[in-house]
Scaffold this active site. Structure first.
Site, PDB file in Angstrom:
ATOM      1  N   ALA A  83     -67.960 -76.106 -11.056  1.00 13.48           N
ATOM      2  CA  ALA A  83     -66.849 -76.225 -12.001  1.00 13.48           C
ATOM      3  C   ALA A  83     -66.887 -77.597 -12.643  1.00 13.48           C
ATOM      4  O   ALA A  83     -67.491 -78.531 -12.110  1.00 13.48           O
ATOM      5  CB  ALA A  83     -65.511 -76.045 -11.276  1.00 13.48           C
ATOM      6  N   THR A 130     -58.077 -74.317  -6.676  1.00  7.30           N
ATOM      7  CA  THR A 130     -57.281 -75.510  -6.442  1.00  7.30           C
ATOM      8  C   THR A 130     -55.785 -75.194  -6.384  1.00  7.30           C
ATOM      9  O   THR A 130     -55.335 -74.201  -6.969  1.00  7.30           O
ATOM     10  CB  THR A 130     -57.532 -76.518  -7.597  1.00  7.30           C
ATOM     11  OG1 THR A 130     -56.549 -77.536  -7.561  1.00  7.30           O
ATOM     12  CG2 THR A 130     -57.443 -75.861  -8.964  1.00  7.30           C
ATOM     13  N   ASP A 131     -55.010 -76.071  -5.742  1.00 11.47           N
ATOM     14  CA  ASP A 131     -53.547 -75.902  -5.725  1.00 11.47           C
ATOM     15  C   ASP A 131     -52.938 -76.211  -7.093  1.00 11.47           C
ATOM     16  O   ASP A 131     -51.785 -75.874  -7.356  1.00 11.47           O
ATOM     17  CB  ASP A 131     -52.905 -76.785  -4.641  1.00 11.47           C
ATOM     18  CG  ASP A 131     -53.134 -78.280  -4.835  1.00 11.47           C
ATOM     19  OD1 ASP A 131     -53.924 -78.666  -5.736  1.00 11.47           O
ATOM     20  OD2 ASP A 131     -52.536 -79.075  -4.090  1.00 11.47           O
ATOM     21  N   GLU A 132     -53.732 -76.839  -7.986  1.00 15.22           N
ATOM     22  CA  GLU A 132     -53.170 -77.252  -9.282  1.00 15.22           C
ATOM     23  C   GLU A 132     -52.785 -76.052 -10.149  1.00 15.22           C
ATOM     24  O   GLU A 132     -52.021 -76.189 -11.103  1.00 15.22           O
ATOM     25  CB  GLU A 132     -54.143 -78.177 -10.019  1.00 15.22           C
ATOM     26  CG  GLU A 132     -54.404 -79.438  -9.209  1.00 15.22           C
ATOM     27  CD  GLU A 132     -55.144 -80.521  -9.963  1.00 15.22           C
ATOM     28  OE1 GLU A 132     -54.998 -80.607 -11.191  1.00 15.22           O
ATOM     29  OE2 GLU A 132     -55.865 -81.289  -9.301  1.00 15.22           O
ATOM     30  N   TYR A 155     -57.667 -78.428 -17.164  1.00 17.77           N
ATOM     31  CA  TYR A 155     -58.419 -78.136 -15.931  1.00 17.77           C
ATOM     32  C   TYR A 155     -57.748 -77.023 -15.136  1.00 17.77           C
ATOM     33  O   TYR A 155     -58.365 -76.003 -14.817  1.00 17.77           O
ATOM     34  CB  TYR A 155     -58.545 -79.399 -15.067  1.00 17.77           C
ATOM     35  CG  TYR A 155     -58.966 -79.114 -13.631  1.00 17.77           C
ATOM     36  CD1 TYR A 155     -60.224 -78.581 -13.337  1.00 17.77           C
ATOM     37  CD2 TYR A 155     -58.097 -79.364 -12.560  1.00 17.77           C
ATOM     38  CE1 TYR A 155     -60.604 -78.307 -12.025  1.00 17.77           C
ATOM     39  CE2 TYR A 155     -58.470 -79.094 -11.250  1.00 17.77           C
ATOM     40  CZ  TYR A 155     -59.726 -78.563 -10.986  1.00 17.77           C
ATOM     41  OH  TYR A 155     -60.096 -78.288  -9.690  1.00 17.77           O
ATOM     42  N   LYS A 159     -58.943 -73.157 -14.240  1.00 20.37           N
ATOM     43  CA  LYS A 159     -59.101 -72.650 -12.867  1.00 20.37           C
ATOM     44  C   LYS A 159     -58.199 -71.427 -12.669  1.00 20.37           C
ATOM     45  O   LYS A 159     -58.597 -70.457 -12.030  1.00 20.37           O
ATOM     46  CB  LYS A 159     -58.763 -73.736 -11.836  1.00 20.37           C
ATOM     47  CG  LYS A 159     -59.755 -74.882 -11.748  1.00 20.37           C
ATOM     48  CD  LYS A 159     -61.158 -74.450 -11.331  1.00 20.37           C
ATOM     49  CE  LYS A 159     -61.269 -74.051  -9.877  1.00 20.37           C
ATOM     50  NZ  LYS A 159     -62.684 -73.800  -9.483  1.00 20.37           N
TER      51      LYS A 159
HETATM   52  N1  NAD Z   1     -62.013 -82.182  -5.512  1.00 20.43           N
HETATM   53  C1  NAD Z   1     -60.908 -81.623  -5.068  1.00 20.43           C
HETATM   54  O1  NAD Z   1     -60.029 -82.317  -4.532  1.00 20.43           O
HETATM   55  C2  NAD Z   1     -60.705 -80.131  -5.175  1.00 20.43           C
HETATM   56  C3  NAD Z   1     -59.580 -79.552  -4.581  1.00 20.43           C
HETATM   57  C4  NAD Z   1     -59.433 -78.172  -4.631  1.00 20.43           C
HETATM   58  C5  NAD Z   1     -60.378 -77.361  -5.244  1.00 20.43           C
HETATM   59  N2  NAD Z   1     -61.465 -77.947  -5.831  1.00 20.43           N
HETATM   60  C6  NAD Z   1     -62.469 -77.051  -6.447  1.00 20.43           C
HETATM   61  O2  NAD Z   1     -63.636 -77.134  -5.639  1.00 20.43           O
HETATM   62  C7  NAD Z   1     -64.807 -76.994  -6.453  1.00 20.43           C
HETATM   63  C8  NAD Z   1     -65.726 -78.178  -6.261  1.00 20.43           C
HETATM   64  O3  NAD Z   1     -65.010 -79.380  -6.609  1.00 20.43           O
HETATM   65  P1  NAD Z   1     -65.712 -80.804  -6.499  1.00 20.43           P
HETATM   66  O4  NAD Z   1     -64.644 -81.812  -6.418  1.00 20.43           O
HETATM   67  O5  NAD Z   1     -66.773 -80.746  -5.468  1.00 20.43           O
HETATM   68  O6  NAD Z   1     -66.389 -80.877  -7.942  1.00 20.43           O
HETATM   69  P2  NAD Z   1     -67.580 -81.801  -8.468  1.00 20.43           P
HETATM   70  O7  NAD Z   1     -67.233 -82.101  -9.876  1.00 20.43           O
HETATM   71  O8  NAD Z   1     -67.846 -82.908  -7.518  1.00 20.43           O
HETATM   72  O9  NAD Z   1     -68.848 -80.839  -8.405  1.00 20.43           O
HETATM   73  C9  NAD Z   1     -69.022 -79.755  -9.286  1.00 20.43           C
HETATM   74  C10 NAD Z   1     -70.465 -79.313  -9.205  1.00 20.43           C
HETATM   75  O10 NAD Z   1     -70.625 -78.184 -10.085  1.00 20.43           O
HETATM   76  C11 NAD Z   1     -71.812 -78.391 -10.845  1.00 20.43           C
HETATM   77  N3  NAD Z   1     -71.665 -77.701 -12.140  1.00 20.43           N
HETATM   78  C12 NAD Z   1     -70.806 -78.063 -13.143  1.00 20.43           C
HETATM   79  N4  NAD Z   1     -70.992 -77.242 -14.195  1.00 20.43           N
HETATM   80  C13 NAD Z   1     -71.945 -76.349 -13.843  1.00 20.43           C
HETATM   81  C14 NAD Z   1     -72.548 -75.247 -14.501  1.00 20.43           C
HETATM   82  N5  NAD Z   1     -72.218 -74.916 -15.761  1.00 20.43           N
HETATM   83  N6  NAD Z   1     -73.497 -74.533 -13.848  1.00 20.43           N
HETATM   84  C15 NAD Z   1     -73.853 -74.877 -12.575  1.00 20.43           C
HETATM   85  N7  NAD Z   1     -73.337 -75.915 -11.918  1.00 20.43           N
HETATM   86  C16 NAD Z   1     -72.383 -76.648 -12.538  1.00 20.43           C
HETATM   87  C17 NAD Z   1     -71.944 -79.891 -10.999  1.00 20.43           C
HETATM   88  O11 NAD Z   1     -73.283 -80.277 -11.290  1.00 20.43           O
HETATM   89  C18 NAD Z   1     -71.461 -80.375  -9.634  1.00 20.43           C
HETATM   90  O12 NAD Z   1     -72.525 -80.452  -8.713  1.00 20.43           O
HETATM   91  C19 NAD Z   1     -64.307 -76.848  -7.898  1.00 20.43           C
HETATM   92  O13 NAD Z   1     -64.297 -75.483  -8.208  1.00 20.43           O
HETATM   93  C20 NAD Z   1     -62.899 -77.406  -7.859  1.00 20.43           C
HETATM   94  O14 NAD Z   1     -62.085 -76.787  -8.820  1.00 20.43           O
HETATM   95  C21 NAD Z   1     -61.644 -79.311  -5.808  1.00 20.43           C
END
Ligand code: NAD
Length: 349
Positions: A83, A130-132, A155, A159
């Protein structure tokens, strides 16, 4: 079991990949990632030679590529984390979020629907969210799995859109889907545009630590390895079509969190008490900044027996230690584009 984990080179994805590669040597695990600015294969150096692990570079917005991947690899399950994940970037460039988060998810769902037809009961599509999506809370209350979606940022809207599509593919086509909605994560390998790694980096460098508004926003923080463990439990035990909230029951005002971090950093860096706190710099608030998020994860705790393993203070210490011991990782990601983006984003008052 052949499992594709999307976004495995990112922050949370790398912890999920590491956990599955290590704990399930009998599974064949493919990490599918486009390697955007947030994807960093150095996150997985320790397991990249494992016999049950493979990396494939690819873009989930490319429908033909995703279709070919399913045809060639015939996966049994997907854990979908890829994402665009940074709210500030979604405010400057929403369309990227629609493409990756909504269209990318629908491309994966379409491929699953087509290639898994006739065996939906033996396959699984796990969507990480996400909780958002639930919007903002006032001073009381918590998000449950029944809370109505009310996203405020591009964002969270993207989601929310992807979550709706995942549920629609379960309800319309009978695909075995599972969704989890998690609170803010912290831990190692976190790209330093997000609050905690950014603050650790800047404190180390004696640079201003930007805090939005007055730092009054409240977030519920969960150690990333506890999130990966929750994903593991839900992936293996949830019923088809089910949803779980994941959270730490650990609410912190941003400013209190940063002050705690400054105290830990003073101790770790041998500075006099209060020295790091002087670096705190209040900057113009983020547009539409949600005041408070809090997750009720009772369902996950009661039904599947998951509980967070770490107290926040302990997790924060571990996180600081990791960043201090991995300066090379930090240097590697804090170069190039990130620097100009940083200047644009945090205009001091
Ligand atoms: N970070 C948080 O606190 C949090 C909390 C709840 C949920 N999330 C969800 O968890 C997931 C991961 O979050 P994160 O913080 O690790 O994100 P991040 O931004 O660190 O990592 C996202 C990864 O997705 C890859 N990516 C992006 N676009 C792409 C595409 N078009 N094709 C293939 N790969 C692609 C990126 O290269 C990266 O490795 C997301 O879906 C996010 O919405 C994150």
């Amino acid at each position: 079991m052949k499992l594709i984990i999307t976004g495995g080179a990112g922050f949370i994805g790398s912890h999920v990949v590491r956990r599955f590669v290590t704990n399930y040597p009998q599974y064949s695990i493919i990490n599918l990632d486009k390697l955007t600015y947030a994807g960093n294969l150095a996150n997985l150096q320790d397991i990249e030679a494992a016999p049950n692990y493979r990396f494939i570079k690819g873009d989930i917005t490319d429908a033909a590529f995703i279709d070919g991947l399913f045809k060639d690899e015939q996966p049994d399950a997907i854990i979908h984390l890829a994402a665009e994940s940074h709210v500030d970037r979604s405010i400057s460039n929403p369309i990227e979020f629609v493409l990756t988060n909504v269209v990318g998810t629908v491309n994966l769902l379409n491929a699953a629907r087509k290639h898994w037809e006739g065996s939906y009961d033996q396959k699984r599509f796990y969507h990480v969210s996400t909780d958002e999506v639930y919007g903002a809370l006032g001073e009381s209350g918590m998000f449950t799995e029944e809370t109505k979606y009310d996203p405020h940022s591009p964002y969270s809207a993207s989601k929310a859109g992807s979550d709706h599509f995942v549920r629609a593919y379960h309800d319309t086509y009978g695909l075995d889907t599972v969704i989890s909605n998690c609170s803010n994560n912290y831990g190692s390998h976190h790209f330093p545009e997000k609050l905690i790694p950014l603050a650790i980096h800047n404190i180390t460098q004696n640079k201003p630590v930007p805090v939005y508004g007055k730092g009054e926003n409240i977030r519920d923080w969960l150690w990333v390895e506890d999130h990966a463990r929750a994903i593991d439990v839900i992936f293996h035990k949830a019923k088809a079509g089910d949803t779980y909230n994941i959270g730490g029951h650990n609410e912190w005002k941003n400013i209190d969190l940063i002050r705690l971090l400054c105290q830990i950093m003073d101790r770790k860096l041998g500075r006099t008490a209060g020295e790091s706190e002087k670096l705190i710099t209040f900057v113009k608030d983020r547009a539409g900044h949600d005041l408070r998020y809090a997750i009720d994860s009772t369902k996950l705790q009661k039904e599947l027996g998951w509980v967070p393993s770490l107290q926040f203070e302990e997790g924060l210490e571990k996180t600081v230690d990791w960043y201090l011991e991995n300066e090379a990782w930090l240097e590697n990601v804090t170069s190039g584009n990130y620097q100009s983006y940083y200047k644009e984003q945090y205009q001091e008052r």
